[in-house]
Motif scaffolding. Structure first.
Motif, short mmCIF file in Angstrom:
data_model
loop_
_atom_site.label_atom_id
_atom_site.label_comp_id
_atom_site.label_asym_id
_atom_site.label_seq_id
_atom_site.Cartn_x
_atom_site.Cartn_y
_atom_site.Cartn_z
N HIS A 1 0.77 -1.17 -0.02
CA HIS A 1 0.05 -0.04 -0.04
C HIS A 1 1.01 1.25 0.05
O HIS A 1 2.13 1.19 0.56
CB HIS A 1 -1.04 -0.02 1.41
N ARG A 2 0.26 2.39 -0.58
CA ARG A 2 1.18 3.56 -0.42
C ARG A 2 0.83 4.31 0.75
O ARG A 2 -0.34 3.85 1.49
CB ARG A 2 0.44 4.41 -1.64
N GLY A 3 1.52 5.34 1.21
CA GLY A 3 1.47 5.83 2.58
C GLY A 3 0.58 7.19 1.88
O GLY A 3 -0.63 7.07 1.35
N VAL A 4 1.14 8.17 2.27
CA VAL A 4 0.49 9.69 2.15
C VAL A 4 0.64 9.69 0.72
O VAL A 4 1.52 9.45 -0.01
CB VAL A 4 1.31 10.79 2.76
N GLN A 5 -0.35 10.50 0.09
CA GLN A 5 -0.39 10.96 -1.45
C GLN A 5 0.81 11.86 -1.64
O GLN A 5 1.49 12.38 -0.86
CB GLN A 5 -1.74 11.54 -1.69
N PRO A 6 1.22 11.92 -3.01
CA PRO A 6 2.35 12.80 -3.22
C PRO A 6 2.18 14.15 -2.76
O PRO A 6 1.21 14.77 -2.77
CB PRO A 6 2.37 12.99 -4.96
N HIS A 7 3.25 14.62 -2.32
CA HIS A 7 3.15 15.91 -1.34
C HIS A 7 4.63 16.52 -1.24
O HIS A 7 5.61 15.78 -1.32
CB HIS A 7 2.43 15.73 -0.18
N PHE A 8 4.92 17.52 -0.75
CA PHE A 8 5.90 18.17 -0.32
C PHE A 8 5.91 18.72 1.21
O PHE A 8 4.50 18.93 1.51
CB PHE A 8 6.65 19.33 -1.23
N LYS B 1 -0.34 17.32 -11.68
CA LYS B 1 0.56 18.50 -11.60
C LYS B 1 2.01 18.11 -11.20
O LYS B 1 2.73 18.73 -11.11
CB LYS B 1 0.36 19.53 -10.66
N LEU B 2 2.33 16.73 -11.17
CA LEU B 2 3.51 16.27 -10.86
C LEU B 2 4.49 16.20 -11.97
O LEU B 2 4.15 15.92 -13.12
CB LEU B 2 3.40 14.50 -10.54
N PRO B 3 5.72 16.91 -11.65
CA PRO B 3 6.79 16.75 -12.99
C PRO B 3 7.40 15.45 -13.08
O PRO B 3 6.78 14.51 -12.29
CB PRO B 3 8.01 17.75 -12.15
N ALA B 4 8.23 15.28 -14.10
CA ALA B 4 8.72 13.88 -14.29
C ALA B 4 9.79 13.55 -13.07
O ALA B 4 10.11 14.51 -12.23
CB ALA B 4 9.68 14.01 -15.36
N PRO B 5 9.87 12.39 -12.59
CA PRO B 5 10.55 12.03 -11.45
C PRO B 5 11.89 12.31 -11.40
O PRO B 5 12.43 12.34 -12.41
CB PRO B 5 10.11 10.29 -11.23
N LEU B 6 12.44 12.68 -10.36
CA LEU B 6 13.84 12.98 -10.15
C LEU B 6 14.50 11.81 -9.84
O LEU B 6 15.72 11.64 -10.52
CB LEU B 6 13.96 13.99 -9.11
N CYS B 7 14.17 10.78 -9.28
CA CYS B 7 14.84 9.60 -8.77
C CYS B 7 14.01 8.77 -8.13
O CYS B 7 12.84 9.30 -7.72
CB CYS B 7 16.13 10.03 -7.92
N GLU B 8 14.24 7.37 -8.15
CA GLU B 8 13.54 6.36 -7.21
C GLU B 8 14.43 5.57 -6.49
O GLU B 8 15.64 5.46 -7.03
CB GLU B 8 12.80 5.69 -8.17
#
Length: 419
Positions: free
Chosen positions: A155-162, A201-208
């Motif tokens: 499962h995912r935790g918190v939704q995408p955020h900063f 509104k997410l930009p391209a991933p920077l890293c994983e």
């Protein structure tokens, strides 16, 4: 890099980090093998970092999955201290009873349905994390808050955020896959909040990257991120550094100036938004004050206020100090500062003293050399205090420092004190 690591992510590894007890873990263990100087110059507020090489159970002495229901049941965290979160947002089911305490069975049920359990404010309520946070604050000179995240398998935790604070993520148990994205705003104001970002509104991933037990991920504030647990439950500790900024420092300096300078305490001209004469008066007054600033705004004032907020207003973690209040202390009694104690020397014209967690003392200048010795020494023997104090003055000083909470007996030094 592992097969799961992509993009511009700095990864460093140290194979020499041995397991430690909870009271021994400090900031240096999070960033090793980097030194603080390298970390602050090359990563702090700039780019993410992963450090590896610690034993799998390295962070477990601070908090583990076995502690989660104990914390919920015994600490009775209410709203804001206990949250259930899914990728869709906060769970609003009523899992809190009329007394504000959680129904643990409802928490179990929500977790099994996919909710991440978040326990916040543990720097104030969980002893091992309270001591750890104070040690980190002592090195950073910035306030620290701590939360724990328990995410069910797959499962995912918190939704995408900063976040608006600097984050150090300590993986305790399980594996979690992280995606990091570039910041949408450089160095957002420090508000201690979490800002969700819609996927469109997410930009391209920077890293994983994947975090395994013992790994640490540093995420500077403003960098968007999200995470998903692997095939087993994931528990991590988040160390949030609520940095104080140059804006905060200047605000403190102006506040101190206002306490001295009546001009700053005068009201603004009535009608300043609509009356031309009032606006002209405002302009003249503003220019006058700007001329005063270089002469009246003092760095020392701002630092004193910073120390009052970070040090003096916050007592050290409890350690049974009541037992010390009637201790028989002589000239040869070995003493030491209490665990996780933050200190700052005070030296002003004609005065000397020391600020420390939860209190401060200020006395005549003749105690300045003795307080410096106390601040810099691991073990303090009253007879050895420098500065020309009489034996009676030495005893008066150290007995007072015991009563006000700085010193304790040093007959049994902890592993932390020996570092």
């Amino acid at each position: 890099m592992t097969a799961k690591e992509t993009g511009a992510l700095e990864v460093v590894r140290d194979e020499k980090i041995e397991p430690k007890r909870a009271g021994e873990i400090g900031f240096g263990d999070l960033i090793a093998p980097l030194t603080p100087d390298v970390f602050f110059s090359e990563y702090w507020e700039q780019k993410p970092l992963v450090t590896r090489g610690r034993a799998r159970g390295f962070f477990a002495p601070l908090f583990s999955t076995q502690d989660v229901d104990r914390a919920i049941c015994y600490l009775k965290p209410g709203p804001g201290r206990l949250d259930l979160v899914t990728e869709g947002g906060f769970v609003r089911d009523n899992f809190l009873g009329p007394d504000g305490a959680a129904n643990i069975n409802l928490v179990y049920e929500s977790y099994l349905k996919g909710s991440t359990v978040i326990l916040s404010g543990l720097e104030e309520t969980w002893e091992t994390l309270a001591v750890f946070s104070r040690r980190v604050e002592g090195l950073l000179s910035h306030p620290v808050a701590i939360a724990v995240y328990l995410t069910p398998p797959n499962h995912r935790g918190v939704q995408p955020h900063f976040d608006t604070q600097e984050n150090f993520i300590l993986q305790v148990e399980g594996v979690k896959h992280w995606k990091l994205y570039p910041p949408l705003r450089e160095l957002p104001p420090v508000e201690g909040s979490y800002m969700p970002v819609p996927r469109e509104k997410l930009p391209a991933p920077l890293c994983e990257t994947e975090l395994h037990p013992g790994d640490m991920l540093y995420v500077p504030r403003g960098f968007v991120h999200e995470a998903k647990a692997a095939d087993s439950a994931s528990l991590h500790i988040t160390v949030d550094v609520h940095v104080r900024t140059w804006h905060d420092l200047l605000s403190d300096a102006l506040a101190a100036m206002a306490a001295r300078e009546p001009t700053l305490r005068k009201s603004l001209p009535p009608g300043l938004l609509s009356n031309d004469r009032s606006r002209a008066s405002l302009e003249a007054g503003f220019r006058e004050l700007m001329g005063l600033l270089p002469h009246e705004v003092r760095l020392s004032d701002a630092l004193n206020k910073h120390a009052e907020k970070l040090i003096v207003s916050r007592p050290p973690p409890p350690d049974g100090h009541f037992a010390m209040l009637h201790a028989d202390i002589g000239l040869n009694t070995p003493l030491r500062k209490r665990a996780a104690m933050l200190t700052r020397l005070l030296q002003e014209e004609g005065l000397g003293g020391i600020q420390f967690s939860g209190n401060q003392i200020l006395g005549p200048a003749k105690i300045a050399e003795a307080t410096r010795y106390i601040d810099e020494s691991r073990v303090v023997v009253p007879a050895h205090l420098p500065g020309g104090l009489s034996d009676n003055e030495k005893l008066v000083l150290v007995r007072r420092l015991v009563r006000v909470g700085l010193l304790t007996l040093a007959r049994e030094e902890s592993a932390e004190d020996k570092q």
